[in-house]
Design a protein around this motif. Sequence first.
Motif, short mmCIF file in Angstrom:
data_model
loop_
_atom_site.label_atom_id
_atom_site.label_comp_id
_atom_site.label_asym_id
_atom_site.label_seq_id
_atom_site.Cartn_x
_atom_site.Cartn_y
_atom_site.Cartn_z
N ASN A 228 0.81 -1.20 0.00
CA ASN A 228 0.00 0.00 0.00
C ASN A 228 0.86 1.26 0.00
O ASN A 228 2.08 1.21 -0.18
CB ASN A 228 -0.97 -0.01 1.18
N ARG A 229 0.23 2.40 0.22
CA ARG A 229 0.91 3.70 0.19
C ARG A 229 2.01 3.78 1.25
O ARG A 229 3.10 4.32 1.00
CB ARG A 229 -0.11 4.82 0.40
N ALA A 230 1.73 3.25 2.46
CA ALA A 230 2.73 3.29 3.53
C ALA A 230 3.96 2.45 3.15
O ALA A 230 5.10 2.84 3.45
CB ALA A 230 2.12 2.77 4.83
N ALA A 231 3.73 1.32 2.50
CA ALA A 231 4.85 0.48 2.06
C ALA A 231 5.68 1.20 1.00
O ALA A 231 6.91 1.12 1.01
CB ALA A 231 4.32 -0.84 1.51
N LEU A 232 5.00 1.90 0.10
CA LEU A 232 5.72 2.66 -0.93
C LEU A 232 6.60 3.72 -0.29
O LEU A 232 7.76 3.90 -0.68
CB LEU A 232 4.73 3.29 -1.90
N ALA A 233 6.05 4.42 0.71
CA ALA A 233 6.84 5.45 1.39
C ALA A 233 8.07 4.85 2.07
O ALA A 233 9.17 5.40 2.00
CB ALA A 233 5.97 6.17 2.42
N ALA A 234 7.88 3.68 2.73
CA ALA A 234 9.01 3.02 3.39
C ALA A 234 10.05 2.54 2.39
O ALA A 234 11.26 2.67 2.62
CB ALA A 234 8.50 1.85 4.24
N GLN A 235 9.58 1.99 1.27
CA GLN A 235 10.51 1.50 0.25
C GLN A 235 11.30 2.65 -0.38
O GLN A 235 12.51 2.55 -0.59
CB GLN A 235 9.72 0.76 -0.84
N LEU A 236 10.63 3.75 -0.64
CA LEU A 236 11.30 4.92 -1.22
C LEU A 236 12.31 5.51 -0.23
O LEU A 236 13.40 5.95 -0.63
CB LEU A 236 10.27 5.98 -1.61
N GLU A 237 11.95 5.51 1.03
CA GLU A 237 12.87 6.01 2.05
C GLU A 237 14.13 5.14 2.11
O GLU A 237 15.25 5.65 2.21
CB GLU A 237 12.18 6.02 3.42
N ASN A 238 13.95 3.84 2.01
CA ASN A 238 15.09 2.92 2.01
C ASN A 238 15.97 3.14 0.78
O ASN A 238 17.20 3.14 0.86
CB ASN A 238 14.59 1.48 2.05
N ILE A 239 15.34 3.33 -0.38
CA ILE A 239 16.09 3.59 -1.61
C ILE A 239 16.92 4.87 -1.48
O ILE A 239 18.09 4.92 -1.88
CB ILE A 239 15.13 3.69 -2.80
N GLU A 240 16.29 5.88 -0.89
CA GLU A 240 16.99 7.16 -0.72
C GLU A 240 18.17 7.03 0.25
O GLU A 240 19.26 7.55 0.00
CB GLU A 240 15.99 8.21 -0.21
N GLN A 241 17.96 6.32 1.36
CA GLN A 241 19.00 6.18 2.38
C GLN A 241 20.18 5.36 1.87
O GLN A 241 21.34 5.67 2.18
CB GLN A 241 18.41 5.54 3.63
N GLN A 242 19.89 4.32 1.10
CA GLN A 242 20.97 3.45 0.61
C GLN A 242 21.51 3.89 -0.75
O GLN A 242 22.41 3.25 -1.29
CB GLN A 242 20.46 2.01 0.50
N GLU A 243 20.94 4.98 -1.28
CA GLU A 243 21.39 5.53 -2.56
C GLU A 243 21.34 4.47 -3.66
O GLU A 243 22.28 4.28 -4.43
CB GLU A 243 22.80 6.12 -2.43
N THR A 341 13.35 7.80 -13.04
CA THR A 341 14.44 6.98 -12.52
C THR A 341 15.00 7.63 -11.26
O THR A 341 15.24 8.84 -11.23
CB THR A 341 15.56 6.81 -13.55
N ILE A 342 15.17 6.82 -10.22
CA ILE A 342 15.79 7.28 -8.98
C ILE A 342 17.25 6.80 -8.99
O ILE A 342 17.51 5.63 -9.22
CB ILE A 342 15.07 6.69 -7.75
N PRO A 343 18.25 7.67 -8.77
CA PRO A 343 18.12 9.07 -8.34
C PRO A 343 18.25 10.08 -9.47
O PRO A 343 18.31 11.28 -9.19
CB PRO A 343 19.30 9.20 -7.39
N ASP A 344 18.31 9.64 -10.74
CA ASP A 344 18.56 10.59 -11.83
C ASP A 344 17.49 11.67 -11.91
O ASP A 344 17.80 12.86 -12.02
CB ASP A 344 18.62 9.83 -13.16
N ASP A 345 16.22 11.26 -11.89
CA ASP A 345 15.12 12.22 -11.99
C ASP A 345 14.67 12.74 -10.64
O ASP A 345 14.19 13.86 -10.54
CB ASP A 345 13.92 11.56 -12.69
N ALA A 346 14.80 11.91 -9.63
CA ALA A 346 14.26 12.28 -8.31
C ALA A 346 15.17 11.75 -7.23
O ALA A 346 15.37 10.55 -7.10
CB ALA A 346 12.85 11.69 -8.14
N SER A 347 15.72 12.66 -6.45
CA SER A 347 16.59 12.25 -5.35
C SER A 347 15.82 12.14 -4.04
O SER A 347 16.36 11.69 -3.04
CB SER A 347 17.74 13.25 -5.18
N ARG A 348 14.54 12.55 -4.05
CA ARG A 348 13.74 12.50 -2.84
C ARG A 348 12.47 11.70 -3.08
O ARG A 348 11.89 11.74 -4.16
CB ARG A 348 13.38 13.92 -2.38
#
Length: 638
Positions: A228-243, A341-348
Motif C-alpha cells: 500500500n501507500r505506507a509500504a511505498l513510502a518506506a521502500q522509497l525512504e530505504n532507496i533514498e537512504q541506501q542511494e 528513474t531514482i536518483p537521476d530524476d528524483a533524489s527525494r
Amino acid sequence: MGGINFDIAAIIVFSFNLYLFVSRRRLRILQSTLFSILLAISLGSAVMDAAGVVLYKYQSGVPLPVHYAVNVLYYIFQNSVAPAFCVFLLVVAHRYQRLGTGFRTLLALPWACAMVIILSTPWTHAAFYFDESLQYRRNIGLTVLYGVSALYAIISLIALARSRKTFSARTALGLVLFLPITLSAFIFQFFHPDVLIVNFAISVSELIILFSINDFDSFVDGQTGLFNRAALAAQLENIEQQELRYAVFLVYIDNKEFLEYAVRPEMVSSLEQALVNRLFSESGKHRFLARLDFGEYVLMIPDPGADAVADVQERILERVRLPLGFAGKRYTLHARLAQLTIPDDASRAKVVFQAHRTLSLSHWDYPLDSWLSLPDLSLAERHLAIVEAIKEALDTGALMVYFQPIINSKTGALIAAEALVRLKNAELGFIPPDEFIPIAEKNGLIHAIGDYVLDCSCAFFASLRKAGIPLQFMEINLSPVQFAQFNLTERFYATALRHGLSAGDLCFEITETAAAQSPLALRRTTDALNGRGFALAIDDFGIGNSNIATLIEIPFSVVKLDRSLITEASARKPEGIELKGFVDIFRRLGVSIVAEGVETEEQIRLLADLGVHLIQGYYFSRPLPPEDFLQFCKRTKA
C-alpha cells in the motif's frame, strides 16, 4: 556446560521465527535484511550451543579440536547478536544511515576485538579452555566478551532513549522489550553458567519484534494483497537512504471509475486482480508493486538498464491498449503513464508521490496511453526545490518584499510605490519572480504569498506614514488565481484596518492578460474591491491581446504602460505610434497613466512630450528593500 532444554526450545522458536519471516510479505529494505541476519545469527548461536552441550556430554572419542571449533562458532554467533541488534536499532531509528565511515568503524571495533579473542582462544585460552580431563573452563577473556555485549546494549539503550519520539508505539514496545529480556538473561547466565537461557530469551524477544517492528501486514492492502501507500513510502525512504538505483513506473487508469461501476460491488476486487495480472504479471522477480487506490499503481524495478526500462514500458503499454476480458465482457482501458528513474530524476521520495498526484488531477492536459517523463509533468528537480523554497520562506518569514518608487518627473515628488516580492534561498540563490510566481500559482501557494505581501506592505506603508513620508498609495499585485478566494475583499479590508490604513491607501494591480483570460471572475472581484474603496490598476498594458473596450468594464483608475511600448516608441519603431494613441484614450477616460521600465533620459523626454509624468523604472530607482527605500524617500523631494 549446562542443560540443553532451553537451547532446544530456542531452536524451535528461532525456526518458527524464520518461517514467519520468510513466509510473510515483507519489504526489501535494509531493516528487513538486518533482521534476517539477526535471526540467522541467533539460530546459529542456539544450534552451536546445543551442539557443544551434546559433544561435552558424549565427549569420549571426540577430538579436542572439534570441541574448540564448536565452542568458537558458538561464541562467534553469540557475540554477534548484540552488535547486530545495535545496528538494527540504529537503522530503525534512521541514525545508522547518517553515521560517517569513522563512526561506523568505531561501532564495529569492539566486535572486532571480541572476534580476535574468540578466534585466538584455541591457542591462547583467552575466553575458555579444556583441561587435561576435557573439562570446560571459563577464562578472563569471557568476561571481556560479556563486557562487549554490555557495551552494545548500552549504545542501544542510548540510541533508544534519544530516538524514542520518532518511534511508533509498536516499534517502541518491540525495542523496549528486547533489551531488558535479553540483558536479564545474559546477567543470569553469567552468574549461573549451567542455565543456558540466553538463546531462549533472544528467540522470544525476536518473536516480539516480528509481531511489532517487522510486522509488515500494515503495509499490505487487504483487498488485493499488494503493498500500500505506507509500504511505498518506506521502500522509497530505504532507496533514498541506501542511494540505490530504481526505475519507477506510475500507472493511473483514466477510466477507473467506469470500471468500478461496470461490475457488481462484490466483483470489483476480482476485476482489479485481473487488471493487475494483465498489466504487471511479467514485470520481474525483484519488482516492487504498490497499490495507491483502485486503478492507481506504482511499479519499481531495481538497477534498471535503458533496455529493461524500454521493455517494461512497451509491455505495459501493449496491455493497456488491449481490451480487458472479465466475466464474459471486454472492457477498454486508457491510462495516464509516467516513468522516472531514482536518483537521476528524483533524489527525494516525495517526488514520486507528487508525480502520482499530477497524474490523478481531474483536469488532464497530457496524452493518454503514452509514457511521460518527469519534466513532462512539470516536476523537474528545480521545480520541486522552488516549491520547498517557497514553503520554507513562508514558514520562516524569509520572503522579501521590495518597493519601487513611482515619481512625478515634472515635480520630482514621490507619489507611490509598488510592492514586489523577492525570493532568495540558501541553496538555489535568487529565484526570479517570473519563475517562482507561476509555480506558486499552480500549486496554490500564491494565496499565502499574496496574504504575506499584503501584510508586509501595509505594515511598511503605515511605518512610512509615521515617519512623515507622504506616500499617496501603495500598489500591490493581484494574481488571477486569487480571484477565486472566498471573501477576498473583506480579508484585504480587515488587513488594511489592522494597520491603520484605509481602503483608498491601497491600489491592486491586475495584468492586462489576466483581464482577458478570466473576465467573469475578474469582474466579480474588481467590483467587490472597488465597492470597498480600493483602487485598481491595469498592469503591463501593451503586452496582452485584450482591447480597451474590454478593459473599460473594469473599474480601474490607473493604467501602467508596459516597458515594451516605451522602448518601441523611443526607438522610433512604427509600433511606437500606438503609444500616443493609447495615452490620448486613457487621458479621455480620466485615469492616471504610469510608465513602467523607464531607464533613460530620452524616454523621460518622450513621455513628458506625451504628458506622461508618473514614472516607475531604473531611471529613478530599482526595487529597494524597506530600509533603503526609506532612505530614498528622505532624499527625494516630497
